[in-house]
Design a protein around this motif. Structure first.
Motif, short mmCIF file in Angstrom:
data_model
loop_
_atom_site.label_atom_id
_atom_site.label_comp_id
_atom_site.label_asym_id
_atom_site.label_seq_id
_atom_site.Cartn_x
_atom_site.Cartn_y
_atom_site.Cartn_z
N THR A 138 11.75 -16.48 24.34
CA THR A 138 10.57 -16.20 23.80
C THR A 138 9.65 -15.61 24.79
O THR A 138 9.95 -15.81 26.03
CB THR A 138 9.80 -17.35 23.08
N VAL A 139 8.81 -14.73 24.27
CA VAL A 139 7.83 -14.01 25.12
C VAL A 139 6.82 -15.04 25.78
O VAL A 139 6.51 -15.04 26.90
CB VAL A 139 7.23 -13.01 24.50
N GLU A 140 6.29 -15.98 24.91
CA GLU A 140 5.53 -17.14 25.43
C GLU A 140 5.94 -17.69 26.53
O GLU A 140 5.50 -18.01 27.63
CB GLU A 140 5.12 -17.98 24.59
N SER A 143 6.15 -15.95 29.92
CA SER A 143 4.80 -15.83 30.39
C SER A 143 4.37 -17.00 31.11
O SER A 143 3.38 -17.32 31.85
CB SER A 143 3.55 -15.48 29.39
N ALA A 150 6.37 -13.05 33.11
CA ALA A 150 6.74 -12.28 32.02
C ALA A 150 7.99 -11.29 32.00
O ALA A 150 8.00 -10.38 31.28
CB ALA A 150 5.39 -11.44 31.81
N PRO A 152 11.79 -11.10 31.52
CA PRO A 152 12.79 -12.04 30.67
C PRO A 152 14.00 -12.37 31.57
O PRO A 152 14.73 -13.24 31.45
CB PRO A 152 13.25 -10.74 29.55
N SER A 212 7.98 -4.70 29.22
CA SER A 212 7.01 -5.45 29.15
C SER A 212 7.01 -6.32 28.14
O SER A 212 7.40 -6.33 26.92
CB SER A 212 5.63 -4.49 29.15
N SER A 213 6.41 -7.71 28.40
CA SER A 213 6.21 -8.87 27.49
C SER A 213 5.23 -8.15 26.28
O SER A 213 5.44 -8.84 25.12
CB SER A 213 5.68 -10.00 27.99
N ASN A 214 4.44 -7.29 26.47
CA ASN A 214 3.42 -6.85 25.42
C ASN A 214 4.28 -6.04 24.24
O ASN A 214 3.68 -6.06 23.09
CB ASN A 214 2.79 -5.82 25.80
N LEU A 216 7.91 -6.98 23.80
CA LEU A 216 9.49 -7.48 23.47
C LEU A 216 8.80 -8.73 22.31
O LEU A 216 7.55 -9.13 22.11
CB LEU A 216 9.77 -7.95 24.61
N ARG A 217 9.75 -8.94 21.57
CA ARG A 217 9.86 -10.19 20.77
C ARG A 217 11.01 -10.94 21.16
O ARG A 217 11.52 -10.98 22.18
CB ARG A 217 10.06 -10.05 19.26
#
Length: 784
Positions: A138-140, A143, A150, A152, A212-214, A216-217
């Motif tokens: 998960t992105v969370e 981070s 952040a 993967p 970027s994590s911005n 991605l899901r």
């Protein structure tokens, strides 16, 4: 003097601002996991909310929950005939709406009422055909985990059986003792090139991720015995997905930190449109500081930038289209003074450009059948230049360039017969084009010494079947076919996986299958000069292959705590090795494609290898703002040049331990802000190297390596990281400040070791290269 009406107006504005600050909208779409058809009239509730916050999905499966308080909540979804769905720890912030894409699994029994008991485990993979050795990222978490920043790939190194090859800079992914080359990268369902800055061709890592994590899901990560739709991979699969931009409200994210300046945006194309856009752009901070006259990177100036985007276009009759892409440029430029000259300066330039663009189409052929098609084009252009500078004049001494152009088309058909049987079958067609050239200084002239050009077609086909024999037994089976047009080699690879749910808290899993991976085109076309003739002795080289066997046990110790144990065995065969018996080259130990390019010997598929081990994972998912993750891996990784005598592989570290722990503390007005502290400790065995034969070196007055390859071992790798996150919710915006300190004890881990015989002293000299010490990474982002 302020009038009463003005006071009332001011009070109203303040109250409106406060409501916007303390509440947010949670919305999304609910579909069947197998058919992707919307589920209408399901019940969606915020668990333990007072007063109760809930609603129902409409005919399109969409739902809206308004005025949800800020903080973490569990979302409960129920519908007659489907297994209940619980999504824990959904973080609701002021800066962005929460937009969810939810999938429910049809139940064997039609129930009159649904009882919610346990959380849905995060360990369940997104791919419905996966059974074993799979994990959702998960992105969370990327981070939150200390030192993951952040990224993967760095997040994946926390999981059992995975290590970064003992390298603090390049986030390579070594799975169960395999070479980094064995990993398959996928984005939106199609194979892609390595999505990292400063990456070596054919490797799995690089200094900085382009993704970027911005954007991605949640994505899937596999470490063995993966489903049949994944081909051209030996060790693992990283299956990444872009999220869809908000199609109702425009939102922005701005960030600044050690890794770069970022700007992300999303929203509808226009007010009444279902179509949406999502993008993220980043530029390296170090380059900006250098332009301002502030040098923080020593003699090396790393410059990079990247762009990711996903454009979503749903239609009413012909399905949904997505145009997505990621691209970036990287440049490292540095000068050094050589040991052999006082008047000449060396200049090295390492630069690359990577671009990936794809068009995805998803269409429904009835209520139980859908198709997904992806067409993509990708490019990687790399150049390394070594220049000599004398009297302010620069002349090239060595130039190395490579160019990769790939076109791919992937399409599958997915059909759900009933609650027990689901079938997916598809094809992948690839056109691969490669060029590699080396120019060297010969008699003060730059001349081409190696030139390899070629292209080929690659065809893949697969079929996989999910059979839910009962509520307790699920069987996933399939077959993958791979054909390489350059030499007409082919491979048929059956796959099989079974999950047996013994009791509610206990499950056994079993997975097995055959897997294979091709080499870079330049490996097959490497020239060998014999007299006046140019031969291509490796053109008919076959694929490297592996047989996976895994047995696993899952125990849901508590509702939020899980124990997972897996024992595995991997047999590698048909591995390329050198025909020259005086060398110990095996593709098992190759780091990247460059390890093949400068070879003048013939490669033969006579090598073998074996990786076996035990992995234990104990994890508490985030609950009451507290989590921990502990993984222990004990393993052996060996290779053989002739299938008889086995040696340690380069990546045989023997053990990996990771321990992560973290806690969030609520603070501020109504306790809507958070302060989080996270820690991580890592222990792993060092990589292997070939020792020097001291006696033979002294007799020969020269460096003679041991006849036992990779007999030496670097010092054990140890690192302790810490991360601090502060999140502040204000009116319609969320501010996050994070500080990740990598290697807080400043331990200088050993990167490499080289031994050589010194004729002057008649002794063995040993040099050891150390890695970087403490590295702080500061980052600030605002969502609004």
């Amino acid at each position: 003097m302020m009038t009463a009406s003005r006071i009332s107006l001011l009070t109203l504005l303040l109250l409106t601002s406060f409501v916007g600050y303390s509440q947010q909208t949670v919305r999304g779409k609910l579909v069947d996991i197998d058919t992707k058809q919307p589920i209408a009239f399901a019940t969606i509730m915020i668990q333990d909310s007072e007063p109760l916050i809930g609603g129902n999905s409409n005919e399109e499966g969409k739902f809206w929950l308004s005025k949800v308080p800020l903080g973490r909540h569990s979302l409960v979804v129920s519908y007659i005939g489907y297994e209940p769905l619980v999504l824990p720890n959904i973080e609701v912030t002021a800066g962005k709406e929460v937009v969810l894409e939810l999938e429910m699994t049809e139940s064997f029994q039609t129930l009159d009422a649904v009882t919610i008991s346990d959380e849905q485990s995060k360990a369940i993979s997104i791919n419905e055909f996966s059974t074993i050795s799979a994990r959702t990222l998960t992105v969370e978490e990327a981070s939150r985990y200390a030192a993951s920043i952040a990224d993967p790939a760095r997040q994946a190194q926390n999981f059992a059986g995975v290590t970064g090859a003992g390298d603090d800079i390049y986030n390579d992914i070594v799975i169960r003792g395999n070479s980094p080359r064995g990993l398959l990268w996928r984005l939106e369902g199609i194979e892609i090139m390595n999505p990292n800055h400063f990456a070596s061709l054919g490797s799995s890592g690089g200094a900085v991720s382009m993704l970027s994590s911005n954007v991605l899901r949640a994505s899937d990560f596999f470490t063995g015995a993966f489903p049949a739709e994944y081909g051209n991979a030996l060790s693992g699969v990283f299956d990444l997905r872009f999220r869809t931009g908000n199609n109702e409200q425009r939102e922005m994210t701005a960030g600044a930190g050690f890794l770069g300046l970022e700007l992300a945006g999303e929203g509808p194309f226009h007010k009444n449109s279902e179509a949406s856009y999502l993008f993220n752009y980043r530029y390296s901070t170090l380059s900006i500081l250098n332009h301002l006259g502030i040098k923080v990177a020593g003699d090396v100036l790393p410059t990079y930038q990247d762009l990711s985007f996903n454009l979503n276009f749903p239609t009413k009759k012909i399905g949904t289209f997505n145009l997505f892409g990621v691209g970036g440029t990287s440049l490292a430029d540095f000068d050094t003074d050589p040991d052999w000259s006082e008047t000449i300066t060396e200049n090295e330039v390492d630069e690359s450009m990577t671009g990936i663009v794809g068009l995805k189409h998803m269409a429904f052929l009835g209520e139980k059948t859908y198709t997904k098609t992806v067409a993509s084009a990708s490019l990687n252009d790399y150049a390394y230049r070594y220049n000599l500078i004398e009297n302010n004049k620069s002349r090239p001494n060595y130039v190395e360039t490579s160019l990769r152009n790939n076109l791919r088309l992937s399409s599958f058909l997915h059909h759900k017969f009933n609650v027990k049987h689901v079938l997916r079958t598809g094809i992948v067609l690839s056109h691969l084009k490669s060029a590699y050239e080396v120019q060297s200084d010969i008699d003060s002239l730059l001349k081409t010494t190696l030139d390899i050009h070629g292209n080929t077609l690659q065809f893949q086909a697969f079929a996989q079947w999910k059979w839910r024999l009962s509520q307790q037994f699920t069987l996933n089976s399939g077959v993958h076919y791979l054909r390489y047009g350059l030499n007409d080699n082919q491979s048929l690879e059956p796959r099989l996986a079974l999950r047996w749910q013994l009791k509610k808290q206990h499950a056994l899993t079993l997975g097995t299958g055959l897997h294979s991976r091709t080499e870079d085109i330049s490996t097959y076309l490497a020239p060998q000069i014999v007299g006046q003739d140019t031969l291509r002795p490796n053109r008919s080289l076959d694929f490297s292959k592996a047989a996976h066997g895994i047995l696993g046990y899952d125990w849901q110790v508590k509702p939020h705590t899980r124990l997972k144990v897996e024992a595995y065995f991997q047999q590698l065969y048909d591995v390329p090795v050198s025909s020259d018996t005086s060398t110990d080259f095996s593709a098992i130990n190759a780091y990247s494609a460059y390890d093949f390019f400068d070879r003048t010997d013939t490669l033969l598929n006579k090598g073998t290898g074996r990786n076996f081990g035990l992995e234990i994972t104990l994890e508490r998912f985030l609950h009451n703002n507290f989590y921990f993750l502990s993984t222990l891996s004990l393993y052996q990784s060996q290779f053989s040049l002739d299938g008889e005598q086995y040696f340690n592989s380069q990546y045989n570290g023997n053990y990996i331990f990771n321990g992560l722990i973290g806690k969030d503390f609520l603070w501020g007005k109504e306790r809507k802000n958070t302060f989080g502290i996270n820690g991580k400790v890592s222990f792993s065995g060092g990589q292997r190297f070939t020792e020097i034969d001291e006696q033979k070196s002294k007799e020969a007055f020269d460096t003679i390596l041991s006849s036992t390859p990779f007999s030496g071992k670097l010092d054990a790798y140890y690192r302790f990281d810490i991360g601090i996150n502060v999140k502040i919710n204000q009116a319609r915006s969320t501010h996050t400040i994070s500080l990740n300190v990598q290697n807080i004890t400043n331990r200088l881990n050993e990167y490499s070791r080289r031994s050589f015989y010194n004729p002057a002293t008649q002794k063995i000299s040993v040099t050891s290269t150390k890695q970087s010490g403490l590295i702080p990474v500061l980052r600030y982002t605002v969502n609004f």
